[in-house]
Design an enzyme around this catalytic site. Sequence first.
Site, PDB file in Angstrom:
ATOM      1  N   SER A   1       0.844  -1.188   0.000  1.00  0.00           N
ATOM      2  CA  SER A   1       0.000   0.000   0.000  1.00  0.00           C
ATOM      3  C   SER A   1       0.884   1.244   0.000  1.00  0.00           C
ATOM      4  O   SER A   1       1.734   1.392   0.878  1.00  0.00           O
ATOM      5  CB  SER A   1      -0.908   0.019   1.236  1.00  0.00           C
ATOM      6  OG  SER A   1      -1.789  -1.082   1.230  1.00  0.00           O
TER       7      SER A   1
ATOM      8  N   ALA B   1      -1.894   7.493  -0.891  1.00  0.00           N
ATOM      9  CA  ALA B   1      -2.655   8.153  -1.949  1.00  0.00           C
ATOM     10  C   ALA B   1      -2.151   7.793  -3.337  1.00  0.00           C
ATOM     11  O   ALA B   1      -2.855   8.005  -4.333  1.00  0.00           O
ATOM     12  CB  ALA B   1      -2.578   9.671  -1.756  1.00  0.00           C
TER      13      ALA B   1
ATOM     14  N   GLY C   1      -1.496   4.733  -4.482  1.00  0.00           N
ATOM     15  CA  GLY C   1      -2.064   3.499  -4.988  1.00  0.00           C
ATOM     16  C   GLY C   1      -1.458   2.271  -4.333  1.00  0.00           C
ATOM     17  O   GLY C   1      -0.964   2.322  -3.203  1.00  0.00           O
TER      18      GLY C   1
ATOM     19  N   GLY D   1      -6.174  -0.252   4.782  1.00  0.00           N
ATOM     20  CA  GLY D   1      -5.265  -1.316   4.362  1.00  0.00           C
ATOM     21  C   GLY D   1      -5.826  -2.701   4.630  1.00  0.00           C
ATOM     22  O   GLY D   1      -5.620  -3.635   3.851  1.00  0.00           O
ATOM     23  N   ASP D   2      -6.544  -2.835   5.736  1.00  0.00           N
ATOM     24  CA  ASP D   2      -7.168  -4.113   6.073  1.00  0.00           C
ATOM     25  C   ASP D   2      -8.279  -4.451   5.085  1.00  0.00           C
ATOM     26  O   ASP D   2      -8.444  -5.601   4.669  1.00  0.00           O
ATOM     27  CB  ASP D   2      -7.717  -4.071   7.493  1.00  0.00           C
ATOM     28  CG  ASP D   2      -6.690  -3.565   8.491  1.00  0.00           C
ATOM     29  OD1 ASP D   2      -5.501  -3.898   8.333  1.00  0.00           O
ATOM     30  OD2 ASP D   2      -7.070  -2.823   9.411  1.00  0.00           O
TER      31      ASP D   2
END
Length: 315
Positions: free
Chosen positions: A220, A223, A225, A251-252
Site C-alpha cells: 500500500s 494516496a 495506490g 489497508g485491512d
Amino acid sequence: MILTVTPNPSLDRTYEIPSLDRGEVIRATGERMDPGGKGVNVSRAVTAAGRRTVAVLPLGGAPGSLVATLLDAQGIEVAPVPVAGATRSNIALAEADGVLTKINAPGPELTSTEEELLLETVRTQSRDASWIACCGSLPRGLAPSWYAALVARAHAAGTRIALDTSGPALLAALRERPDVVKPNAEELAEAVGRPLATIGDAVKAAEDLREQGAGAVLASLGADGQLLVEASGVWFGSARVDVVRSNVGAGDSSLAGFLIAGGSGPDALASAVAHGAAAVQLPGSVMPGPADLDPSAVTVTSAVPVDRVLTEPVS
C-alpha cells in the site's frame, strides 16, 4: 472461508473532530465504537462482502467481552482465546481535513499457556480455510518469531497464509515463505533498510522481500495506490477518491478485497484497490460493502510508473 488471526485486538473509539487543538475542549461531530485490530478489520470487510470468515483473537476483561459482542452483532463468527489481561482500548481522532491521530494502548501480556492455546485455536479453526490472514502487532509475551511459527504450521497443514505485520516479526516470518505479505510504504522501507522516493523504489523493495522469502508482496502506497509484485508479474493500481473521511482500516479492507478475489494477479489487485478506496471515504473504521465499491474508478496496469515520485516519500 477466510480465517483471520489478530494477536493484539482492541476496542476502538473513533471521534470525528473539526481540528485537533492541544489544551482545548474539543467537541466531536461524530463518534463510533468498533471492534479493532487489523485481522478483525479484515474479517469485518470479508463479512461486508457476504463471505464467511472466522476471527481468532485473544480476549480478556470487559473490553474483550464488548469486542466479542460487537463482532457477534455484525454476524462475524468469533473463536475467542480467553486471556487473563484486559483487551486494549484505542482512541482515534479524525480531523475534518483527513488527518488522523491514533492513541494505541499496549494491550495484555500473554502467558506461555495462552500463547500455545492461541496457536492451537488457529490450527483447529483453519481446517476449512482457503486463506489465513495474520495481521497486526504482537502483544507482550509473544516473541518476534511467533508469526514465523504460525506460517510454518499453516503450510504444514496445506493452508495459504497472508501476513500483515512489520519490523522484526515480518523479517523473521520471511524465512518460512508466507504466500503474501502486505506492507505499507513505511513498513516496506523499514524492512529493506533504505528510503523510498519513487514507485520504482517501492518495486525494488518488494522484489527484495520476495528474494527473502515472500511469495508475493501487496504494498500500500497511500494516496499513490498499490503495488502487487509476484512471480507472474508486477502491477500498479490506483483509484479516484473524491473525499477522504478516515483511513482507519483501509489497508485491512484492501487485504480482504485481495483475498476475496483469489489472492493473486491483477484482478485481485483491482479488488484490493477498490476496497481500500471505498474504505477511506467512509467514517471511522467502517468497512465497505458491495454498494460502496466503484470498480470504474480503479485502474490497474503492468506499465508501472517507476519514475513517479511518491506523494509522501519515506526517508
